[in-house]
Design a protein around this motif. Structure first.
Motif, PDB file in Angstrom:
ATOM      1  N   THR A 102       0.842  -1.188   0.000  1.00  0.00           N
ATOM      2  CA  THR A 102       0.000   0.000   0.000  1.00  0.00           C
ATOM      3  C   THR A 102       0.888   1.253   0.000  1.00  0.00           C
ATOM      4  O   THR A 102       2.084   1.183   0.304  1.00  0.00           O
ATOM      5  N   ILE A 103       0.292   2.382  -0.343  1.00  0.00           N
ATOM      6  CA  ILE A 103       1.054   3.642  -0.426  1.00  0.00           C
ATOM      7  C   ILE A 103       1.686   3.974   0.922  1.00  0.00           C
ATOM      8  O   ILE A 103       2.865   4.342   1.001  1.00  0.00           O
ATOM      9  N   ARG A 104       0.915   3.825   1.992  1.00  0.00           N
ATOM     10  CA  ARG A 104       1.465   4.179   3.303  1.00  0.00           C
ATOM     11  C   ARG A 104       2.550   3.197   3.747  1.00  0.00           C
ATOM     12  O   ARG A 104       3.552   3.601   4.333  1.00  0.00           O
ATOM     13  N   ALA A 105       2.369   1.918   3.458  1.00  0.00           N
ATOM     14  CA  ALA A 105       3.417   0.953   3.816  1.00  0.00           C
ATOM     15  C   ALA A 105       4.709   1.291   3.076  1.00  0.00           C
ATOM     16  O   ALA A 105       5.795   1.183   3.631  1.00  0.00           O
ATOM     17  N   ASP A 106       4.587   1.720   1.838  1.00  0.00           N
ATOM     18  CA  ASP A 106       5.786   1.921   1.013  1.00  0.00           C
ATOM     19  C   ASP A 106       6.407   3.310   1.158  1.00  0.00           C
ATOM     20  O   ASP A 106       7.614   3.461   0.981  1.00  0.00           O
ATOM     21  N   PHE A 107       5.604   4.333   1.467  1.00  0.00           N
ATOM     22  CA  PHE A 107       6.153   5.695   1.423  1.00  0.00           C
ATOM     23  C   PHE A 107       6.030   6.472   2.729  1.00  0.00           C
ATOM     24  O   PHE A 107       6.626   7.544   2.846  1.00  0.00           O
ATOM     25  N   ALA A 108       5.244   5.991   3.704  1.00  0.00           N
ATOM     26  CA  ALA A 108       5.013   6.791   4.915  1.00  0.00           C
ATOM     27  C   ALA A 108       5.997   6.432   6.019  1.00  0.00           C
ATOM     28  O   ALA A 108       6.451   5.290   6.107  1.00  0.00           O
ATOM     29  N   ASP A 109       6.293   7.417   6.858  1.00  0.00           N
ATOM     30  CA  ASP A 109       7.268   7.208   7.938  1.00  0.00           C
ATOM     31  C   ASP A 109       6.617   7.031   9.302  1.00  0.00           C
ATOM     32  O   ASP A 109       7.187   6.422  10.195  1.00  0.00           O
ATOM     33  N   SER A 110       5.443   7.628   9.501  1.00  0.00           N
ATOM     34  CA  SER A 110       4.821   7.623  10.828  1.00  0.00           C
ATOM     35  C   SER A 110       3.327   7.904  10.675  1.00  0.00           C
ATOM     36  O   SER A 110       2.860   8.259   9.586  1.00  0.00           O
ATOM     37  N   ILE A 111       2.607   7.780  11.782  1.00  0.00           N
ATOM     38  CA  ILE A 111       1.164   8.058  11.732  1.00  0.00           C
ATOM     39  C   ILE A 111       0.903   9.536  11.407  1.00  0.00           C
ATOM     40  O   ILE A 111      -0.139   9.876  10.843  1.00  0.00           O
ATOM     41  N   ASP A 112       1.845  10.408  11.720  1.00  0.00           N
ATOM     42  CA  ASP A 112       1.681  11.839  11.371  1.00  0.00           C
ATOM     43  C   ASP A 112       2.072  12.083   9.915  1.00  0.00           C
ATOM     44  O   ASP A 112       1.313  12.679   9.163  1.00  0.00           O
ATOM     45  N   ALA A 113       3.261  11.640   9.568  1.00  0.00           N
ATOM     46  CA  ALA A 113       3.740  11.813   8.195  1.00  0.00           C
ATOM     47  C   ALA A 113       3.355  10.568   7.418  1.00  0.00           C
ATOM     48  O   ALA A 113       4.170   9.672   7.186  1.00  0.00           O
ATOM     49  N   ASN A 114       2.070  10.502   7.020  1.00  0.00           N
ATOM     50  CA  ASN A 114       1.584   9.249   6.433  1.00  0.00           C
ATOM     51  C   ASN A 114       1.194   9.357   4.959  1.00  0.00           C
ATOM     52  O   ASN A 114       0.335   8.635   4.473  1.00  0.00           O
ATOM     53  N   ALA A 115       1.872  10.258   4.247  1.00  0.00           N
ATOM     54  CA  ALA A 115       1.939  10.281   2.774  1.00  0.00           C
ATOM     55  C   ALA A 115       0.692  10.737   2.018  1.00  0.00           C
ATOM     56  O   ALA A 115       0.810  11.478   1.040  1.00  0.00           O
ATOM     57  N   VAL A 116      -0.482  10.262   2.429  1.00  0.00           N
ATOM     58  CA  VAL A 116      -1.677  10.578   1.639  1.00  0.00           C
ATOM     59  C   VAL A 116      -2.918  10.753   2.516  1.00  0.00           C
ATOM     60  O   VAL A 116      -3.004  10.205   3.615  1.00  0.00           O
ATOM     61  N   HIS A 117      -3.837  11.521   1.983  1.00  0.00           N
ATOM     62  CA  HIS A 117      -5.194  11.629   2.535  1.00  0.00           C
ATOM     63  C   HIS A 117      -6.168  11.107   1.499  1.00  0.00           C
ATOM     64  O   HIS A 117      -5.962  11.310   0.302  1.00  0.00           O
ATOM     65  N   GLY A 118      -7.261  10.506   1.960  1.00  0.00           N
ATOM     66  CA  GLY A 118      -8.352  10.152   1.056  1.00  0.00           C
ATOM     67  C   GLY A 118      -9.677  10.324   1.771  1.00  0.00           C
ATOM     68  O   GLY A 118      -9.784   9.996   2.956  1.00  0.00           O
ATOM     69  N   SER A 119     -10.667  10.850   1.065  1.00  0.00           N
ATOM     70  CA  SER A 119     -12.004  10.988   1.652  1.00  0.00           C
ATOM     71  C   SER A 119     -12.472   9.628   2.158  1.00  0.00           C
ATOM     72  O   SER A 119     -12.152   8.589   1.569  1.00  0.00           O
ATOM     73  N   ASP A 120     -13.265   9.631   3.248  1.00  0.00           N
ATOM     74  CA  ASP A 120     -13.682   8.350   3.825  1.00  0.00           C
ATOM     75  C   ASP A 120     -15.152   8.009   3.600  1.00  0.00           C
ATOM     76  O   ASP A 120     -15.600   6.942   4.026  1.00  0.00           O
ATOM     77  N   ALA A 121     -15.921   8.912   2.968  1.00  0.00           N
ATOM     78  CA  ALA A 121     -17.344   8.646   2.711  1.00  0.00           C
ATOM     79  C   ALA A 121     -17.837   9.611   1.625  1.00  0.00           C
ATOM     80  O   ALA A 121     -17.219  10.659   1.414  1.00  0.00           O
ATOM     81  N   PRO A 122     -18.954   9.273   0.952  1.00  0.00           N
ATOM     82  CA  PRO A 122     -19.436  10.126  -0.138  1.00  0.00           C
ATOM     83  C   PRO A 122     -19.707  11.576   0.282  1.00  0.00           C
ATOM     84  O   PRO A 122     -19.358  12.510  -0.457  1.00  0.00           O
ATOM     85  N   GLU A 123     -20.312  11.769   1.471  1.00  0.00           N
ATOM     86  CA  GLU A 123     -20.619  13.153   1.901  1.00  0.00           C
ATOM     87  C   GLU A 123     -19.320  13.918   2.107  1.00  0.00           C
ATOM     88  O   GLU A 123     -19.205  15.089   1.729  1.00  0.00           O
ATOM     89  N   ALA A 124     -18.331  13.256   2.720  1.00  0.00           N
ATOM     90  CA  ALA A 124     -17.031  13.904   2.945  1.00  0.00           C
ATOM     91  C   ALA A 124     -16.364  14.228   1.609  1.00  0.00           C
ATOM     92  O   ALA A 124     -15.791  15.310   1.440  1.00  0.00           O
ATOM     93  N   ALA A 125     -16.456  13.312   0.664  1.00  0.00           N
ATOM     94  CA  ALA A 125     -15.822  13.542  -0.640  1.00  0.00           C
ATOM     95  C   ALA A 125     -16.403  14.786  -1.308  1.00  0.00           C
ATOM     96  O   ALA A 125     -15.665  15.630  -1.828  1.00  0.00           O
ATOM     97  N   THR A 126     -17.719  14.917  -1.281  1.00  0.00           N
ATOM     98  CA  THR A 126     -18.367  16.072  -1.915  1.00  0.00           C
ATOM     99  C   THR A 126     -17.888  17.371  -1.278  1.00  0.00           C
ATOM    100  O   THR A 126     -17.529  18.332  -1.974  1.00  0.00           O
ATOM    101  N   ILE A 127     -17.853  17.401   0.052  1.00  0.00           N
ATOM    102  CA  ILE A 127     -17.432  18.610   0.762  1.00  0.00           C
ATOM    103  C   ILE A 127     -15.954  18.909   0.492  1.00  0.00           C
ATOM    104  O   ILE A 127     -15.576  20.047   0.201  1.00  0.00           O
ATOM    105  N   GLU A 128     -15.125  17.879   0.569  1.00  0.00           N
ATOM    106  CA  GLU A 128     -13.679  18.078   0.404  1.00  0.00           C
ATOM    107  C   GLU A 128     -13.327  18.518  -1.018  1.00  0.00           C
ATOM    108  O   GLU A 128     -12.450  19.359  -1.210  1.00  0.00           O
ATOM    109  N   ILE A 129     -14.003  17.934  -2.016  1.00  0.00           N
ATOM    110  CA  ILE A 129     -13.732  18.339  -3.403  1.00  0.00           C
ATOM    111  C   ILE A 129     -14.082  19.811  -3.578  1.00  0.00           C
ATOM    112  O   ILE A 129     -13.314  20.586  -4.146  1.00  0.00           O
ATOM    113  N   ALA A 130     -15.226  20.219  -3.012  1.00  0.00           N
ATOM    114  CA  ALA A 130     -15.668  21.618  -3.141  1.00  0.00           C
ATOM    115  C   ALA A 130     -14.719  22.581  -2.431  1.00  0.00           C
ATOM    116  O   ALA A 130     -14.625  23.757  -2.796  1.00  0.00           O
ATOM    117  N   CYS A 131     -14.008  22.101  -1.415  1.00  0.00           N
ATOM    118  CA  CYS A 131     -13.012  22.936  -0.704  1.00  0.00           C
ATOM    119  C   CYS A 131     -11.936  23.442  -1.650  1.00  0.00           C
ATOM    120  O   CYS A 131     -11.400  24.521  -1.472  1.00  0.00           O
TER     121      CYS A 131
END
Ligand code: RTP
Ligand code: MG
Length: 141
Positions: A102-131
């Protein structure tokens, strides 16, 4: 199933490691299309707004400090089951617990510096994209 959209952020640690292209290749190999993208350096205010759901959590300050520590690459991914598919590619929040390959297994160093964010639900995705992306800056093909 109709195409779904999700918001992805390549966080400051992964941008600094120069692995944007390697992460994009994983999205594409999984059938996710990049339909909008923008590099930016988030302000404290933007990072606080973006992660507002976590504002009362003990890790909030560290999270915001980390997200403003350098430029990020933000994209909208589109495809079947895009939200779950992206979360699967990302791996667990804590890279020590993330599945191999996975991306985090291969590129992340810690729970703080964890390489990527991804929306976790459809409502969140809509809001985050609009941001980050006005409708006219998204190029669904
Ligand atoms: P993200 O929102 O960035 O995609 O990450 P996630 O869904 O996997 O995890 P989430 O629970 O939404 O947490 C957001 C970010 O806060 C940091 N965190 N630290 N120390 C901790 O226990 C802790 N828990 C979460 C992580 O950097 C996580 O990505
Ligand atoms: Mg999250």
């Amino acid at each position: 199933m109709a195409a779904e959209r999700t918001l992805s952020i390549i966080k400051p640690d992964a941008v600094a490691k120069n692995v944007i292209g390697q992460i994009y290749a994983r999205f594409e190999a999984a059938g996710l299309k990049i339909i909008a993208a923008r590099m930016t350096h988030l302000s404290k205010n933007e990072a606080e707004q973006f992660y507002a759901v976590h504002k009362d959590r003990p890790f909030f300050k560290d999270l915001v400090d980390f997200m403003v520590s350098g430029p990020v690459m933000i994209q909208v991914l589109e495809g079947e089951n895009a939200i779950a598919k992206n979360r699967e590619l990302m791996g667990a929040t804590d890279p020590k617990k993330a599945e191999k390959g996975t991306i985090r297994a291969d590129f992340a160093d810690s729970i703080d510096a964890n390489a990527v964010h991804g929306s976790d639900a459809p409502e969140a995705a809509t809001i985050e994209i609009a941001c980050f992306f006005p409708a006219l800056s998204i190029y669904s093909r």
